[in-house]
Design an enzyme around this catalytic site. Structure first.
Site, PDB file in Angstrom:
ATOM      1  N   SER A 153       0.847  -1.189   0.000  1.00 50.56           N
ATOM      2  CA  SER A 153       0.000   0.000   0.000  1.00 50.56           C
ATOM      3  C   SER A 153       0.889   1.248   0.000  1.00 50.56           C
ATOM      4  O   SER A 153       1.793   1.344  -0.822  1.00 50.56           O
ATOM      5  CB  SER A 153      -0.944  -0.065   1.210  1.00 50.56           C
ATOM      6  N   ARG A 222     -11.620   7.004   9.181  1.00 47.38           N
ATOM      7  CA  ARG A 222     -11.223   5.592   9.207  1.00 47.38           C
ATOM      8  C   ARG A 222     -12.343   4.689   8.695  1.00 47.38           C
ATOM      9  O   ARG A 222     -12.090   3.702   8.012  1.00 47.38           O
ATOM     10  CB  ARG A 222     -10.832   5.199  10.636  1.00 47.38           C
ATOM     11  N   ASP A 321      -8.862  -6.681  -4.394  1.00 48.74           N
ATOM     12  CA  ASP A 321      -8.635  -5.292  -3.957  1.00 48.74           C
ATOM     13  C   ASP A 321      -9.486  -4.331  -4.787  1.00 48.74           C
ATOM     14  O   ASP A 321      -9.370  -4.279  -6.011  1.00 48.74           O
ATOM     15  CB  ASP A 321      -7.139  -4.950  -4.115  1.00 48.74           C
ATOM     16  N   HIS A 351      -8.265  -5.162  -0.115  1.00 48.27           N
ATOM     17  CA  HIS A 351      -6.951  -4.539   0.022  1.00 48.27           C
ATOM     18  C   HIS A 351      -6.160  -5.031   1.249  1.00 48.27           C
ATOM     19  O   HIS A 351      -4.964  -5.309   1.170  1.00 48.27           O
ATOM     20  CB  HIS A 351      -7.140  -3.023   0.093  1.00 48.27           C
ATOM     21  N   ASP A 352      -6.817  -5.140   2.391  1.00 47.30           N
ATOM     22  CA  ASP A 352      -6.108  -5.532   3.615  1.00 47.30           C
ATOM     23  C   ASP A 352      -5.511  -6.939   3.535  1.00 47.30           C
ATOM     24  O   ASP A 352      -4.788  -7.353   4.449  1.00 47.30           O
ATOM     25  CB  ASP A 352      -7.032  -5.430   4.839  1.00 47.30           C
TER      26      ASP A 352
HETATM   27  C1  LIG Z   1       1.208  -2.161   6.870  1.00 50.64           C
HETATM   28  C2  LIG Z   1       0.804  -1.301   8.018  1.00 50.64           C
HETATM   29  O1  LIG Z   1       1.556  -0.613   8.514  1.00 50.64           O
HETATM   30  S1  LIG Z   1      -0.769  -1.296   8.511  1.00 50.64           S
HETATM   31  C3  LIG Z   1      -0.686  -1.224  10.220  1.00 50.64           C
HETATM   32  C4  LIG Z   1      -1.505  -2.242  10.757  1.00 50.64           C
HETATM   33  N1  LIG Z   1      -2.780  -1.923  10.356  1.00 50.64           N
HETATM   34  C5  LIG Z   1      -3.690  -1.864  11.234  1.00 50.64           C
HETATM   35  O2  LIG Z   1      -3.522  -2.126  12.390  1.00 50.64           O
HETATM   36  C6  LIG Z   1      -4.947  -1.422  10.665  1.00 50.64           C
HETATM   37  C7  LIG Z   1      -6.083  -1.721  11.529  1.00 50.64           C
HETATM   38  N2  LIG Z   1      -6.401  -3.104  11.472  1.00 50.64           N
HETATM   39  C8  LIG Z   1      -6.909  -3.674  10.414  1.00 50.64           C
HETATM   40  O3  LIG Z   1      -7.106  -3.046   9.402  1.00 50.64           O
HETATM   41  C9  LIG Z   1      -7.192  -5.124  10.553  1.00 50.64           C
HETATM   42  O4  LIG Z   1      -7.333  -5.378  11.912  1.00 50.64           O
HETATM   43  C10 LIG Z   1      -6.122  -6.049  10.003  1.00 50.64           C
HETATM   44  C11 LIG Z   1      -6.044  -5.832   8.508  1.00 50.64           C
HETATM   45  C12 LIG Z   1      -4.753  -5.759  10.578  1.00 50.64           C
HETATM   46  C13 LIG Z   1      -6.529  -7.441  10.362  1.00 50.64           C
HETATM   47  O5  LIG Z   1      -7.784  -7.735   9.832  1.00 50.64           O
HETATM   48  P1  LIG Z   1      -8.723  -8.814  10.499  1.00 50.64           P
HETATM   49  O6  LIG Z   1      -7.933  -9.822  11.238  1.00 50.64           O
HETATM   50  O7  LIG Z   1      -9.593  -9.290   9.390  1.00 50.64           O
HETATM   51  O8  LIG Z   1      -9.492  -7.988  11.563  1.00 50.64           O
HETATM   52  P2  LIG Z   1     -10.910  -7.297  11.363  1.00 50.64           P
HETATM   53  O9  LIG Z   1     -10.881  -6.252  10.357  1.00 50.64           O
HETATM   54  O10 LIG Z   1     -11.911  -8.327  11.125  1.00 50.64           O
HETATM   55  O11 LIG Z   1     -11.197  -6.627  12.741  1.00 50.64           O
HETATM   56  C14 LIG Z   1     -11.427  -7.383  13.868  1.00 50.64           C
HETATM   57  C15 LIG Z   1     -11.964  -6.459  14.932  1.00 50.64           C
HETATM   58  O12 LIG Z   1     -13.307  -6.098  14.591  1.00 50.64           O
HETATM   59  C16 LIG Z   1     -14.132  -6.372  15.732  1.00 50.64           C
HETATM   60  N3  LIG Z   1     -15.461  -6.692  15.260  1.00 50.64           N
HETATM   61  C17 LIG Z   1     -15.844  -7.709  14.473  1.00 50.64           C
HETATM   62  N4  LIG Z   1     -17.198  -7.660  14.311  1.00 50.64           N
HETATM   63  C18 LIG Z   1     -17.674  -6.603  15.005  1.00 50.64           C
HETATM   64  C19 LIG Z   1     -18.952  -6.041  15.206  1.00 50.64           C
HETATM   65  N5  LIG Z   1     -20.061  -6.565  14.677  1.00 50.64           N
HETATM   66  N6  LIG Z   1     -19.033  -4.940  15.989  1.00 50.64           N
HETATM   67  C20 LIG Z   1     -17.939  -4.383  16.542  1.00 50.64           C
HETATM   68  N7  LIG Z   1     -16.696  -4.878  16.363  1.00 50.64           N
HETATM   69  C21 LIG Z   1     -16.566  -5.974  15.609  1.00 50.64           C
HETATM   70  C22 LIG Z   1     -13.455  -7.551  16.390  1.00 50.64           C
HETATM   71  O13 LIG Z   1     -13.902  -7.668  17.731  1.00 50.64           O
HETATM   72  C23 LIG Z   1     -12.006  -7.174  16.278  1.00 50.64           C
HETATM   73  O14 LIG Z   1     -11.720  -6.258  17.285  1.00 50.64           O
HETATM   74  P3  LIG Z   1     -10.187  -5.994  17.751  1.00 50.64           P
HETATM   75  O15 LIG Z   1      -9.394  -5.678  16.519  1.00 50.64           O
HETATM   76  O16 LIG Z   1     -10.294  -4.840  18.672  1.00 50.64           O
HETATM   77  O17 LIG Z   1      -9.738  -7.258  18.401  1.00 50.64           O
HETATM   78  N1  LIG Z   2      -4.859  -0.874   6.857  1.00 49.74           N
HETATM   79  C1  LIG Z   2      -3.735  -0.092   6.465  1.00 49.74           C
HETATM   80  C2  LIG Z   2      -4.042   0.817   5.333  1.00 49.74           C
HETATM   81  C3  LIG Z   2      -4.306   0.090   4.109  1.00 49.74           C
HETATM   82  O1  LIG Z   2      -3.188   0.142   3.322  1.00 49.74           O
HETATM   83  C4  LIG Z   2      -3.286   0.833   7.536  1.00 49.74           C
HETATM   84  O2  LIG Z   2      -4.029   1.079   8.464  1.00 49.74           O
HETATM   85  O3  LIG Z   2      -2.170   1.324   7.444  1.00 49.74           O
END
Ligand SMILES: CC(=O)SCCNC(=O)CCNC(=O)[C@H](O)C(C)(C)COP(=O)(O)OP(=O)(O)OC[C@H]1O[C@@H](n2cnc3c(N)ncnc32)[C@H](O)[C@@H]1OP(=O)(O)O
Ligand SMILES: N[C@@H](CCO)C(=O)O
Length: 371
Positions: A153, A222, A321, A351-352
């Site tokens: 990304s 977000r 994506d 994308h994720d």
């Molecule tokens: C390359 C980089 O630098 S990016 C940096 C890392 N990126 C991030 O941290 C971005 C934020 N996170 C994300 O985008 C995602 O968590 C990822 C991509 C890292 C992982 O994706 P997934 O494992 O599929 O997690 P998902 O998107 O399903 O989210 C799960 C969360 O949604 C919550 N959730 C699921 N359903 C619901 C609902 N109905 N209501 C409320 N919350 C919910 C889960 O409880 C979980 O919570 P938590 O993260 O606090 O434990």
């Molecule tokens: N999920 C990613 C952005 C997507 O590229 C982030 O929070 O950095």
């Protein structure tokens, strides 16, 4: 703080360190004096500094790619580490927080020369400017040429800028889940996000430090972004039209008391979670840096631009994506010299997938890129 240590004195693994890289004249006309870059390293730099890999984080990422001396899980935990595809027993891995971020590098919340946060005065820092800053840190670390630079990304856009800006300093370049330039649609999604923050009553033109933060705006940004990070198929299969029990979306005497659908609750959660770890001005600064992404700017056609790089390229895209379409990765690969394939990451989520499908990405990198 300036990094003045000799290469051999970089013993910590997974601890954030800070380097002062001096003032930065910016592409758009601004100037940042006395820039600090936060970075982490894993592994050991070898005697001729030939085993260094730079991993570039995405929009809201930090330097914390993987565990080190700390127990905190990193965002590419399975991809980098001892014995992992980016093997820290073999490579010296570096990750740098981008200029404008809020994980230790100079950004809008950092003090300006008058001691107050930059806030509304923070300049536009393009991805190309960040590359110039990072090259100065590489100099300080004694790294003349990276064995590889990789990222997904915005991290992929940063890697691509490195390969073109410093062709003699990048031997391999992995560009994952991003194209050669931000498209009109990507800029459009980005503008909606930055406006969500700017229209928050607490934003105060960006000078909100010491007062209430524009949390509602950041959470809304977000939510908009997260929809683009996931596919319609995933959202449908995972949430469908289900209510967020015990709430009911079809009950409520007035609109404001209506219960939520599950998908709404999910997006609320994603928004509220980011607010706890990210600064709104940094979100704007980095989103606008990503809008600026155009590796060809001032350089000619895509083919002419890429011809300047001598790196071996690895290009990958998530097949579902809907933000950075695989077709944009194909366009990039086709313009590269030689035969460059696009490695498709097969994932229904969108994308994720570049963050979640580490198994696929790791084996592709290991077999064809880092061997
Ligand atoms: C390359 C980089 O630098 S990016 C940096 C890392 N990126 C991030 O941290 C971005 C934020 N996170 C994300 O985008 C995602 O968590 C990822 C991509 C890292 C992982 O994706 P997934 O494992 O599929 O997690 P998902 O998107 O399903 O989210 C799960 C969360 O949604 C919550 N959730 C699921 N359903 C619901 C609902 N109905 N209501 C409320 N919350 C919910 C889960 O409880 C979980 O919570 P938590 O993260 O606090 O434990
Ligand atoms: N999920 C990613 C952005 C997507 O590229 C982030 O929070 O950095």
């Amino acid at each position: 703080m300036t990094v003045t240590v000799a290469r051999t004195a970089i013993p910590e693994h997974g601890i954030v360190r800070y380097a002062s890289i001096g003032g930065l004249e910016l592409e758009a006309g601004g100037y940042l004096p006395d820039v600090t870059l936060a970075y982490e390293t894993w592994g050991t730099l070898n005697a001729d500094a030939s085993n260094a890999i730079l991993i570039e984080h995405a929009l809201t990422g930090s330097t914390h790619v993987t565990r080190g001396d700390t127990d905190e899980e990193g965002w590419w935990e399975q991809l980098a580490g001892p014995g992992a595809p980016v093997d820290t027993d073999r490579f010296f891995v570096v990750s740098i927080n981008i200029v404008g971020g809020c994980y230790g590098s100079t950004g809008p919340s950092s003090p300006a020369p008058d001691g107050k946060p930059w806030g509304s005065r923070f300049p536009l820092v393009t991805l190309r400017d960040s590359t110039v800053a990072e090259a100065r840190l590489a100099d300080q670390l004694g790294i003349k040429s990276w064995f590889a630079v990789l990222g997904g990304s915005m991290g992929g856009a940063r890697a691509l800028e490195w390969a073109v800006t410093y062709p003699d300093r990048v031997q391999r370049c992995a560009v994952i889940s991003v194209g050669a330039a931000s498209t009109a649609e990507q800029i459009a999604f980005a503008q909606a996000q930055t406006l969500a923050i700017r229209q928050d009553p607490n934003f105060n033109g960006g000078d909100y430090y010491g007062g209430r933060s524009p949390e509602e705006g950041l959470a809304l940004a977000r939510r908009i972004a997260h929809i683009t990070y996931r596919s319609a198929t995933e959202l449908e299969g995972r949430f469908g039209r289900e209510p967020q029990a015990p709430e009911s979306p079809l009950r409520g005497e007035v609109l404001a008391s209506r219960g939520r659908y599950q998908v709404e609750s999910y997006l609320d959660h994603q928004g509220n979670k980011l607010v706890k770890r990210f600064d709104a001005n940094s979100y704007i600064a980095l989103t606008e840096a990503l809008m600026s992404h155009d590796v060809c700017r001032g350089r000619g056609t895509l083919a002419e631009t890429l011809a300047a790089s001598t790196a071996r390229f690895f290009v990958a895209a998530v097949d579902s994506d809907r933000l950075y379409f695989p077709s944009q990765s194909h366009e990039l690969a086709q313009a590269l010299p030689g035969d460059v394939d696009v490695h498709l990451i097969r994932a229904p989520i969108g994308h994720d997938g570049f963050l979640t499908e580490i198994g696929q990405l790791g084996s592709q990198l290991r077999s064809s890129f880092l061997a």
